[in-house]
Design a protein around this motif. Sequence first.
Motif, PDB file in Angstrom:
ATOM      1  N   ILE A 160     -85.460 -17.927  -6.153  1.00 31.22           N
ATOM      2  CA  ILE A 160     -86.039 -19.123  -5.562  1.00 31.22           C
ATOM      3  C   ILE A 160     -87.404 -18.808  -4.987  1.00 31.22           C
ATOM      4  CG2 ILE A 160     -85.720 -20.933  -3.856  1.00 31.22           C
ATOM      5  CD1 ILE A 160     -82.653 -20.231  -4.231  1.00 31.22           C
ATOM      6  N   LEU A 182     -90.272 -21.206  -4.163  1.00 34.45           N
ATOM      7  CA  LEU A 182     -90.868 -22.537  -4.134  1.00 34.45           C
ATOM      8  C   LEU A 182     -92.388 -22.488  -4.023  1.00 34.45           C
ATOM      9  CD1 LEU A 182     -88.287 -24.528  -2.014  1.00 34.45           C
ATOM     10  CD2 LEU A 182     -88.503 -24.368  -4.461  1.00 34.45           C
ATOM     11  N   ASP A 183     -92.936 -21.383  -3.489  1.00 25.49           N
ATOM     12  CA  ASP A 183     -94.396 -21.272  -3.412  1.00 25.49           C
ATOM     13  C   ASP A 183     -95.007 -21.289  -4.815  1.00 25.49           C
ATOM     14  OD1 ASP A 183     -93.192 -18.821  -3.939  1.00 25.49           O
ATOM     15  OD2 ASP A 183     -94.822 -17.662  -3.065  1.00 25.49           O
ATOM     16  N   TYR A 233     -92.200 -13.053   0.242  1.00 26.61           N
ATOM     17  CA  TYR A 233     -92.270 -12.539   1.602  1.00 26.61           C
ATOM     18  C   TYR A 233     -91.656 -11.139   1.614  1.00 26.61           C
ATOM     19  CZ  TYR A 233     -93.530 -17.094   3.507  1.00 26.61           C
ATOM     20  OH  TYR A 233     -94.179 -18.256   3.805  1.00 26.61           O
ATOM     21  N   PHE A 277     -87.762 -11.390   5.107  1.00 29.03           N
ATOM     22  CA  PHE A 277     -86.586 -12.021   4.504  1.00 29.03           C
ATOM     23  C   PHE A 277     -85.340 -11.769   5.360  1.00 29.03           C
ATOM     24  CE2 PHE A 277     -82.829 -11.745   1.798  1.00 29.03           C
ATOM     25  CZ  PHE A 277     -82.860 -12.982   1.176  1.00 29.03           C
ATOM     26  N   ALA A 286     -85.623 -13.694   8.551  1.00 31.57           N
ATOM     27  CA  ALA A 286     -85.406 -15.129   8.341  1.00 31.57           C
ATOM     28  C   ALA A 286     -83.926 -15.426   8.138  1.00 31.57           C
ATOM     29  CB  ALA A 286     -86.212 -15.612   7.130  1.00 31.57           C
ATOM     30  N   ALA A 338     -82.012 -17.818  10.538  1.00 31.91           N
ATOM     31  CA  ALA A 338     -81.396 -18.994   9.917  1.00 31.91           C
ATOM     32  C   ALA A 338     -79.922 -19.068  10.306  1.00 31.91           C
ATOM     33  CB  ALA A 338     -81.559 -18.936   8.396  1.00 31.91           C
ATOM     34  N   PHE A 397     -79.651 -20.047  14.157  1.00 34.09           N
ATOM     35  CA  PHE A 397     -79.895 -21.447  14.485  1.00 34.09           C
ATOM     36  C   PHE A 397     -78.865 -22.369  13.822  1.00 34.09           C
ATOM     37  CE2 PHE A 397     -84.118 -19.721  15.551  1.00 34.09           C
ATOM     38  CZ  PHE A 397     -84.140 -20.144  16.862  1.00 34.09           C
ATOM     39  N   PHE A 457     -85.546 -25.176  13.762  1.00 35.36           N
ATOM     40  CA  PHE A 457     -85.810 -23.773  13.486  1.00 35.36           C
ATOM     41  C   PHE A 457     -85.043 -23.292  12.261  1.00 35.36           C
ATOM     42  CE2 PHE A 457     -87.468 -23.562  17.838  1.00 35.36           C
ATOM     43  CZ  PHE A 457     -88.623 -22.862  17.574  1.00 35.36           C
ATOM     44  N   PHE A 480     -86.657 -21.440   9.000  1.00 30.28           N
ATOM     45  CA  PHE A 480     -86.324 -20.118   8.462  1.00 30.28           C
ATOM     46  C   PHE A 480     -85.740 -20.212   7.059  1.00 30.28           C
ATOM     47  CE2 PHE A 480     -86.536 -19.019  13.000  1.00 30.28           C
ATOM     48  CZ  PHE A 480     -87.473 -18.009  12.887  1.00 30.28           C
ATOM     49  N   PHE A 481     -85.048 -21.309   6.755  1.00 29.03           N
ATOM     50  CA  PHE A 481     -84.589 -21.489   5.381  1.00 29.03           C
ATOM     51  C   PHE A 481     -85.779 -21.626   4.443  1.00 29.03           C
ATOM     52  CE2 PHE A 481     -80.363 -22.549   7.035  1.00 29.03           C
ATOM     53  CZ  PHE A 481     -79.641 -21.730   6.200  1.00 29.03           C
ATOM     54  N   ILE A 505     -88.498 -20.019   4.693  1.00 31.65           N
ATOM     55  CA  ILE A 505     -88.919 -18.650   4.373  1.00 31.65           C
ATOM     56  C   ILE A 505     -87.997 -18.043   3.316  1.00 31.65           C
ATOM     57  CG2 ILE A 505     -89.287 -16.329   5.279  1.00 31.65           C
ATOM     58  CD1 ILE A 505     -90.016 -17.534   7.922  1.00 31.65           C
ATOM     59  N   LEU A 506     -86.693 -18.296   3.454  1.00 32.12           N
ATOM     60  CA  LEU A 506     -85.743 -17.745   2.473  1.00 32.12           C
ATOM     61  C   LEU A 506     -86.048 -18.256   1.073  1.00 32.12           C
ATOM     62  CD1 LEU A 506     -82.242 -17.834   4.183  1.00 32.12           C
ATOM     63  CD2 LEU A 506     -83.855 -15.974   3.990  1.00 32.12           C
ATOM     64  N   PHE A 507     -86.535 -19.507   0.982  1.00 32.40           N
ATOM     65  CA  PHE A 507     -86.862 -20.064  -0.327  1.00 32.40           C
ATOM     66  C   PHE A 507     -88.308 -19.789  -0.710  1.00 32.40           C
ATOM     67  CE2 PHE A 507     -83.536 -23.358   0.986  1.00 32.40           C
ATOM     68  CZ  PHE A 507     -82.519 -22.551   0.516  1.00 32.40           C
ATOM     69  N   ASN A 508     -88.967 -18.935   0.057  1.00 31.72           N
ATOM     70  CA  ASN A 508     -90.349 -18.550  -0.240  1.00 31.72           C
ATOM     71  C   ASN A 508     -91.324 -19.727  -0.253  1.00 31.72           C
ATOM     72  OD1 ASN A 508     -90.701 -15.620  -0.717  1.00 31.72           O
ATOM     73  ND2 ASN A 508     -88.960 -15.978  -2.061  1.00 31.72           N
ATOM     74  N   VAL A 509     -91.120 -20.686   0.622  1.00 28.12           N
ATOM     75  CA  VAL A 509     -92.091 -21.771   0.764  1.00 28.12           C
ATOM     76  C   VAL A 509     -93.351 -21.173   1.386  1.00 28.12           C
ATOM     77  CG1 VAL A 509     -92.562 -23.922   1.972  1.00 28.12           C
ATOM     78  CG2 VAL A 509     -90.302 -23.505   1.054  1.00 28.12           C
ATOM     79  N   SER A 510     -94.531 -21.623   0.912  1.00 27.76           N
ATOM     80  CA  SER A 510     -95.748 -21.008   1.431  1.00 27.76           C
ATOM     81  C   SER A 510     -95.937 -21.373   2.903  1.00 27.76           C
ATOM     82  CB  SER A 510     -96.958 -21.443   0.609  1.00 27.76           C
ATOM     83  OG  SER A 510     -97.114 -22.823   0.719  1.00 27.76           O
ATOM     84  N   LYS A 511     -96.674 -20.503   3.610  1.00 28.62           N
ATOM     85  CA  LYS A 511     -96.784 -20.602   5.070  1.00 28.62           C
ATOM     86  C   LYS A 511     -97.251 -21.967   5.543  1.00 28.62           C
ATOM     87  CE  LYS A 511     -97.881 -15.732   5.713  1.00 28.62           C
ATOM     88  NZ  LYS A 511     -98.776 -15.249   4.653  1.00 28.62           N
ATOM     89  N   LEU A 538     -94.385 -24.539   5.937  1.00 28.97           N
ATOM     90  CA  LEU A 538     -93.153 -24.199   6.665  1.00 28.97           C
ATOM     91  C   LEU A 538     -92.885 -25.123   7.848  1.00 28.97           C
ATOM     92  CD1 LEU A 538     -93.082 -20.306   6.692  1.00 28.97           C
ATOM     93  CD2 LEU A 538     -91.463 -21.852   5.634  1.00 28.97           C
ATOM     94  N   LYS A 555     -99.625 -33.104  -1.073  1.00 29.69           N
ATOM     95  CA  LYS A 555     -99.834 -32.884  -2.512  1.00 29.69           C
ATOM     96  C   LYS A 555     -99.075 -31.671  -3.045  1.00 29.69           C
ATOM     97  CE  LYS A 555    -103.926 -35.439  -3.586  1.00 29.69           C
ATOM     98  NZ  LYS A 555    -104.441 -35.860  -2.277  1.00 29.69           N
ATOM     99  N   VAL A 556     -97.790 -31.573  -2.707  1.00 29.38           N
ATOM    100  CA  VAL A 556     -96.932 -30.525  -3.265  1.00 29.38           C
ATOM    101  C   VAL A 556     -95.662 -31.199  -3.790  1.00 29.38           C
ATOM    102  CG1 VAL A 556     -97.754 -28.683  -1.765  1.00 29.38           C
ATOM    103  CG2 VAL A 556     -95.867 -30.090  -1.026  1.00 29.38           C
ATOM    104  N   ILE A 611     -89.839 -29.033  -2.359  1.00 29.74           N
ATOM    105  CA  ILE A 611     -90.093 -28.027  -1.330  1.00 29.74           C
ATOM    106  C   ILE A 611     -89.588 -28.498   0.020  1.00 29.74           C
ATOM    107  CG2 ILE A 611     -91.984 -26.957  -0.049  1.00 29.74           C
ATOM    108  CD1 ILE A 611     -93.376 -26.598  -2.675  1.00 29.74           C
TER     109      ILE A 611
END
Lengths: 257, 141
Positions: free
Chosen positions: A75, A77-78, A113, A118, A121, A125, A128, B10, B14-15, B17-23, B26, B73-74, B78
């Motif tokens: 995954i 998404l970036d 990341y 990771f 996070a 995660a 929370f 929160f 943090f989820f 980040i786990l899915f690698n969403v860009s900063k 977030l 515009k994404v 996401i």
Amino acid sequence: MNHKMLLKFAIKAGEIMLKSGAETYRVEDTIIRILSVYNLDVVEAFVTPTGIFATIDDETIEMITFTKRIKNRSIRLDKVSLVNDLSRQFVAGKISLKDAIKKLDEIDKTPPYPSYIFIGATAFASTFSTAVFGGNIKDCIISLFIGIALGSVQTFFNKTNTSRFFIDLIGGGLIGFLAILFTNFIPSANLDQIIIGCIMPLVPGVAITNAVRDTIEGDLLSGISKGVEAFFVAVSIATGVGIILKIWFMLKQGGFL
Amino acid sequence: MILQIIGALFASFFFGILFNVSKKELLYCGFIGGFGWFIYLNFLTLTNSIVFSSFLGTLGVSILSRIFAKIRKVPVTIFLISGIIPLVPGAGMYRTMYAMLEKNFEDSSFYGIQTLQIAGVIAIAIIFTSSFPFISKNKGV
């Protein structure tokens, strides 16, 4: 005009998106938009979660078909968003094919990341999530530690290319084991809240969401396969946690503890 | 309740980040997650129905995701994926399994059906907003 290069670019863009967890219909859409730039007679793309097929044909060229099998997925998404941007720029004519290909290679190499982020996070995660499901402060702190362990195990297995289902099974077992261990030594900690909070990082949210979105867009095949994936991930987690809990019950009833 | 909403905020962050969403995105992910949980909790106290509240919570998440996707515009996924996570019935799954282990099949089928219902209404809520044409069908968003 280089049709072969265009097709390769389109397929590569689709491949990156599909591997990174984009919905199937979006991948199909992106490929067709890129290929339509040359105004060809025939532009067809067929995408499933495990493969991409695309064909272009025109009076001036030989028919070209390209097949790409997709194996490992993660995954990212970036990347989905970056490729989406790039394909829009290309379709709008703001960027040449050559530059686009170069940029696509760069996107493909974007690092995720780093592991410590990771793991952190995952830990937060879990913490929370435990708070969300009504855990007290002790539960949250326990979840933090279980999250760190879970994140580390996941990073380790991800490097060895292990099947996702196996990782979830192990992860579920680990959560169950640690949660029982901690709740036994720490009074007034709730087993339920801790386990529920900690399994959230494993829950197949992406698969569920994409299954629904693919189905809406008429991509029924992908919808079904993503749904099956989500179901089996859920079963893996439940089995992992369940086996440990069952052993614990048996030990307790047998009077060993 | 405020604590739970902040927790959801929160958690979604943090989820992300786990899915690698860009900063850059977030914070929006976190906000959407918190917003969805806010709606869910409010309607839960009001109507006492988990299924109905999940529906409205998801509806809120997916509408907000669409708006944010338009602004930022994404792709909408996401925001949708990270925002929906707190609403996904992980608790229901666990309770179903737990009751099954205790051989309490009455509870287990109750929780199992409830979990399926929640999953179902989440799906319908996403369909509801995704197919609504009010923000023109700008493909790719």
